[in-house]
Design an enzyme around this catalytic site. Structure first.
Site, mmCIF file in Angstrom:
data_model
loop_
_atom_site.group_PDB
_atom_site.id
_atom_site.type_symbol
_atom_site.label_atom_id
_atom_site.label_comp_id
_atom_site.label_asym_id
_atom_site.label_seq_id
_atom_site.Cartn_x
_atom_site.Cartn_y
_atom_site.Cartn_z
ATOM 1 N N TYR A 223 -29.230 -5.216 -14.325
ATOM 2 C CA TYR A 223 -29.313 -5.469 -15.762
ATOM 3 C C TYR A 223 -30.145 -4.400 -16.469
ATOM 4 O O TYR A 223 -31.043 -3.788 -15.876
ATOM 5 C CB TYR A 223 -29.966 -6.827 -16.037
ATOM 6 C CG TYR A 223 -29.209 -8.024 -15.543
ATOM 7 C CD1 TYR A 223 -28.298 -8.690 -16.361
ATOM 8 C CD2 TYR A 223 -29.406 -8.519 -14.254
ATOM 9 C CE1 TYR A 223 -27.609 -9.804 -15.912
ATOM 10 C CE2 TYR A 223 -28.714 -9.629 -13.790
ATOM 11 C CZ TYR A 223 -27.818 -10.269 -14.619
ATOM 12 O OH TYR A 223 -27.133 -11.364 -14.170
ATOM 13 N N TYR B 145 -32.709 -15.285 -13.443
ATOM 14 C CA TYR B 145 -32.636 -15.358 -14.903
ATOM 15 C C TYR B 145 -33.524 -14.273 -15.503
ATOM 16 O O TYR B 145 -34.744 -14.303 -15.331
ATOM 17 C CB TYR B 145 -33.062 -16.738 -15.408
ATOM 18 C CG TYR B 145 -31.992 -17.785 -15.287
ATOM 19 C CD1 TYR B 145 -31.057 -17.979 -16.299
ATOM 20 C CD2 TYR B 145 -31.893 -18.585 -14.150
ATOM 21 C CE1 TYR B 145 -30.052 -18.931 -16.190
ATOM 22 C CE2 TYR B 145 -30.897 -19.546 -14.033
ATOM 23 C CZ TYR B 145 -29.984 -19.717 -15.058
ATOM 24 O OH TYR B 145 -28.986 -20.657 -14.939
ATOM 25 N N LEU C 103 -29.544 -7.679 -23.850
ATOM 26 C CA LEU C 103 -29.345 -7.818 -22.411
ATOM 27 C C LEU C 103 -27.937 -7.348 -22.059
ATOM 28 O O LEU C 103 -26.966 -7.755 -22.701
ATOM 29 C CB LEU C 103 -29.532 -9.277 -21.982
ATOM 30 C CG LEU C 103 -29.335 -9.583 -20.482
ATOM 31 C CD1 LEU C 103 -30.331 -8.802 -19.635
ATOM 32 C CD2 LEU C 103 -29.481 -11.080 -20.228
ATOM 33 N N ASP D 295 -25.388 -14.957 -20.694
ATOM 34 C CA ASP D 295 -25.842 -15.587 -21.938
ATOM 35 C C ASP D 295 -24.973 -15.113 -23.109
ATOM 36 O O ASP D 295 -24.465 -13.985 -23.085
ATOM 37 C CB ASP D 295 -27.296 -15.212 -22.235
ATOM 38 C CG ASP D 295 -28.264 -15.784 -21.219
ATOM 39 O OD1 ASP D 295 -27.919 -16.786 -20.566
ATOM 40 O OD2 ASP D 295 -29.376 -15.228 -21.084
#
Length: 325
Positions: A74, A177, A198, A46
């Site tokens: 992540y 996601y 993120l 993103d």
């Protein structure tokens, strides 16, 4: 050098993508710095996100799918009590709710997000629907039906929680996601939630600790390019990882130089030791990477995806990859 001053280079760069730009923009900037004729990335981040974005050049682009399909790790910071149109801080706030829930309710909500789960991708995503990206519809206010997908969350750790701010570390399968995970968490807690930070920490075995930033690449360019293009490109070459590292998780098979010629000409060869059927990394006896092959009937090796044989001897495409101990 080739026409238009672009170069035929081959290998992979571990890029630490900055926030505020798309993965494609980061790719184009990097490609321009390297003056690379051909390049591609291995899975979008993103615009809000930072972190690991492997960039493949030249012949390495043939093997990008093996990283796209790999597991990821992540670090995410989210704000509870606010739901946005994009499930991150770039979107419009849709509603605000109280974050009055117990620690037990919070743990239970997190547990529901572990293991094999079904998640609906965010409407602002690159998934295609009838030939267009989902975000193209979303920007026009058009709702499209996105199908739920099964993903696997291997680990989900709560690192921090204070009032309405939480920090999580998530290890997951490809196609996951993180915005959807945070959105679902907000729904489970009946308060809404969205991502405010993120970072992709790892792709397959590649850690962002080994990645280089665009600012660092520009530093090299400003320091060396005008003085000596040759020195500049040598500096860049040292940053590239050999192509066969991308498929280092596959078993290897070593074949003779004569067998190499046969494989490169599209022929299958017979093996005299039994191997498991499936994909295998082909090396010649000089430990040069040939490409990928398929074992069939346990004794036949067929070419599957190979380095271009016309480039094989011209460029250094085959540097031996040393597995990390």
């Amino acid at each position: 050098m080739i026409s238009n001053n672009f170069r035929n280079i081959h290998g992979m760069l571990l890029l630490d993508k900055p926030t505020g730009i798309s993965s494609n923009k980061a790719l184009q900037i990097t490609k321009k710095i390297f003056l690379a004729e051909k390049a591609g990335h291995t899975g979008s981040l993103d615009p809000l996100a930072t972190g690991m974005l492997p960039i493949c050049f030249g012949e390495a682009t043939k093997f990008t799918k093996y990283l796209i399909k790999s597991n990821k790790k992540y670090r995410v910071i989210a704000k509870l009590g606010e739901k946005t149109s994009t499930a991150d801080s770039y979107g419009e706030i849709k509603y605000v709710a109280s974050t009055r829930f117990s620690s037990n309710q919070y743990r239970t909500a997190l547990d529901r997000l572990k293991g094999k789960i079904s998640q609906v991708p965010p409407i602002f995503s690159a998934i295609k629907y009838k030939g267009l990206r989902s975000y193209q519809y979303a920007r026009k206010g058009i709702q499209v039906p996105l199908k739920p997908r099964l993903v696997k969350i291997y680990k989900l750790h709560s690192l921090y929680r204070s009032k309405n701010i939480i920090e999580l570390e998530i290890s997951c399968s490809s196609g996951t996601y993180i915005r959807s995970i945070i959105n679902d968490l907000g729904n489970f807690l009946k308060c809404g939630a969205h991502v405010i930070f993120l970072r992709r920490m790892q792709v397959s075995s590649y850690s962002c600790n080994s990645a280089i930033t665009i600012d660092q690449l520009n530093f090299f360019k400003n320091k060396y390019f005008k003085k000596s293009k040759k020195i500049f490109f040598k500096k860049l070459k040292k940053l590239l990882i050999p192509i066969n590292s991308i498929v280092s998780s596959l078993n290897k098979i070593y074949i003779s130089l004569k067998e190499t010629v046969n494989i490169q000409n599209g022929q299958c060869i017979r093996l005299f030791t039994r191997y498991q059927n499936g994909l295998i990394c082909i090396m010649n006896t000089k430990k040069k990477f040939i490409g990928l092959g398929k074992i069939k009937n346990y004794i036949y090796l067929y070419p599957y995806r190979l380095i271009n044989k016309n480039l094989y001897n011209k460029y250094n495409l085959y540097e031996q990859f040393h597995d990390k101990k």
